[in-house]
Design a protein around this motif. Structure first.
Motif, PDB file in Angstrom:
ATOM      1  N   THR A  36       0.822  -1.212   0.000  1.00 33.58           N
ATOM      2  CA  THR A  36       0.000   0.000   0.000  1.00 33.58           C
ATOM      3  C   THR A  36       0.855   1.261   0.000  1.00 33.58           C
ATOM      4  O   THR A  36       0.712   2.134  -0.848  1.00 33.58           O
ATOM      5  CB  THR A  36      -0.952   0.015   1.211  1.00 33.58           C
ATOM      6  N   HIS A  37       1.789   1.369   0.956  1.00 32.86           N
ATOM      7  CA  HIS A  37       2.544   2.610   1.143  1.00 32.86           C
ATOM      8  C   HIS A  37       3.983   2.536   0.637  1.00 32.86           C
ATOM      9  O   HIS A  37       4.691   3.533   0.709  1.00 32.86           O
ATOM     10  CB  HIS A  37       2.550   3.004   2.626  1.00 32.86           C
ATOM     11  N   ASN A  38       4.422   1.380   0.151  1.00 34.75           N
ATOM     12  CA  ASN A  38       5.820   1.193  -0.276  1.00 34.75           C
ATOM     13  C   ASN A  38       6.772   1.757   0.777  1.00 34.75           C
ATOM     14  O   ASN A  38       7.629   2.581   0.488  1.00 34.75           O
ATOM     15  CB  ASN A  38       6.046   1.854  -1.639  1.00 34.75           C
ATOM     16  N   SER A  39       6.607   1.269   1.995  1.00 38.24           N
ATOM     17  CA  SER A  39       7.409   1.803   3.101  1.00 38.24           C
ATOM     18  C   SER A  39       8.132   0.739   3.911  1.00 38.24           C
ATOM     19  O   SER A  39       9.149   1.028   4.539  1.00 38.24           O
ATOM     20  CB  SER A  39       6.524   2.623   4.044  1.00 38.24           C
ATOM     21  N   ARG A  40       7.632  -0.510   3.903  1.00 40.32           N
ATOM     22  CA  ARG A  40       8.216  -1.540   4.751  1.00 40.32           C
ATOM     23  C   ARG A  40       8.378  -2.867   4.013  1.00 40.32           C
ATOM     24  O   ARG A  40       9.456  -3.194   3.533  1.00 40.32           O
ATOM     25  CB  ARG A  40       7.343  -1.723   6.011  1.00 40.32           C
ATOM     26  N   ARG A  41       7.290  -3.643   3.930  1.00 38.13           N
ATOM     27  CA  ARG A  41       7.371  -5.005   3.401  1.00 38.13           C
ATOM     28  C   ARG A  41       7.835  -5.072   1.951  1.00 38.13           C
ATOM     29  O   ARG A  41       8.615  -5.956   1.581  1.00 38.13           O
ATOM     30  CB  ARG A  41       6.009  -5.699   3.545  1.00 38.13           C
ATOM     31  N   SER A  42       7.373  -4.159   1.126  1.00 42.13           N
ATOM     32  CA  SER A  42       7.762  -4.195  -0.287  1.00 42.13           C
ATOM     33  C   SER A  42       9.241  -3.881  -0.462  1.00 42.13           C
ATOM     34  O   SER A  42       9.918  -4.464  -1.325  1.00 42.13           O
ATOM     35  CB  SER A  42       6.896  -3.221  -1.101  1.00 42.13           C
ATOM     36  N   HIS A  43       9.775  -2.968   0.360  1.00 40.67           N
ATOM     37  CA  HIS A  43      11.206  -2.679   0.290  1.00 40.67           C
ATOM     38  C   HIS A  43      12.038  -3.851   0.798  1.00 40.67           C
ATOM     39  O   HIS A  43      13.054  -4.215   0.188  1.00 40.67           O
ATOM     40  CB  HIS A  43      11.541  -1.424   1.102  1.00 40.67           C
ATOM     41  N   LEU A  44      11.642  -4.435   1.918  1.00 42.78           N
ATOM     42  CA  LEU A  44      12.368  -5.601   2.426  1.00 42.78           C
ATOM     43  C   LEU A  44      12.381  -6.710   1.384  1.00 42.78           C
ATOM     44  O   LEU A  44      13.407  -7.374   1.170  1.00 42.78           O
ATOM     45  CB  LEU A  44      11.732  -6.093   3.727  1.00 42.78           C
ATOM     46  N   SER A  45      11.256  -6.912   0.714  1.00 43.91           N
ATOM     47  CA  SER A  45      11.156  -7.957  -0.309  1.00 43.91           C
ATOM     48  C   SER A  45      12.041  -7.638  -1.509  1.00 43.91           C
ATOM     49  O   SER A  45      12.749  -8.521  -2.024  1.00 43.91           O
ATOM     50  CB  SER A  45       9.700  -8.114  -0.757  1.00 43.91           C
ATOM     51  N   GLN A  46      12.006  -6.395  -1.967  1.00 42.45           N
ATOM     52  CA  GLN A  46      12.837  -5.997  -3.112  1.00 42.45           C
ATOM     53  C   GLN A  46      14.314  -6.242  -2.806  1.00 42.45           C
ATOM     54  O   GLN A  46      15.038  -6.825  -3.623  1.00 42.45           O
ATOM     55  CB  GLN A  46      12.616  -4.515  -3.423  1.00 42.45           C
TER      56      GLN A  46
END
Length: 210
Positions: A56-66
């Motif tokens: 949703t916010h591209n602030s936590r989980r998506s960055h860790l995954s990337q």
């Protein structure tokens, strides 16, 4: 598959060697399998592999995954992997997410400071750094076609049934460590989520025959 001599920073390499992918349940492996299949199909066809992790916010989980996906591709010596992240809205990469990665051995430098800081995130001396900042999923920084869209949170998964340009849309959702912000458990829970993501992406890339 086997790995060659370490290319990663030693602290990250040692962390990866200590992961326990055998603890992943069969149900969770079934969730991860479509991503492994996507990567394998691209490897088999000698095509570039583009993966956009969306929250949703591209602030936590998506960055860790990337970051962990790009790192695992390097660890398993799988070429032409390009990992991205985006959100249904842009906010900022949350400081604790960056701090968690730094404690895991990543070298993080701040390129610019504003409401949405830009970070250089390095996992190896001789590899391009990952550029980390919050952005919408269709930002110019991200691919426009021929990519897998990985939905890392249930809100984005429910709110974005269609991702323009994506070859495939795969929900691989993670619990949000934000629930523990400003609590004594914050650092522990961010690290726990980071390790879960690292373990699961280790499993995905370990399945690839190059």
């Amino acid at each position: 598959m086997t790995t060659t001599a370490p290319r990663l920073f030693s602290e990250i390499d040692n962390l990866i060697k200590g992961l326990k992918p055998e603890t992943i349940s069969s149900e969770r492996k079934a969730v991860l399998q479509p991503l492994a299949d996507f990567i394998q199909s691209k490897v088999s066809e000698n095509k570039e592999i583009r993966i956009n992790f969306i929250c949703t916010h591209n602030s936590r989980r998506s960055h860790l995954s990337q970051v962990w996906a790009q790192t695992m591709a390097n660890y398993f010596n799988i070429k032409n992997v390009f990992c991205y992240s985006g959100g249904t809205e842009a906010t900022a990469l949350f400081p604790m997410a960056a701090e968690t990665l730094q404690k895991s051995g990543f070298q993080i430098n701040t390129i610019s400071t504003n409401e949405n800081p830009v970070y250089s995130i390095k996992y190896a001396n001789n590899e391009h750094p990952i550029i980390g900042f919050s952005k919408k999923l269709d930002d110019e920084f991200n691919p426009k076609s021929e990519f897998a869209a990985i939905m890392t949170c249930s809100q984005a998964d429910g709110g974005c049934p269609f991702i323009a340009g994506a070859e495939i849309r795969i929900p691989i959702t993670f619990d949000d460590p934000k629930a523990f912000d400003n609590t004594p458990q914050q650092a522990e829970k961010y690290n726990e989520r980071s390790l879960q993501i690292a373990t699961e992406l280790f499993y995905v890339f370990s399945q690839i025959n190059s």
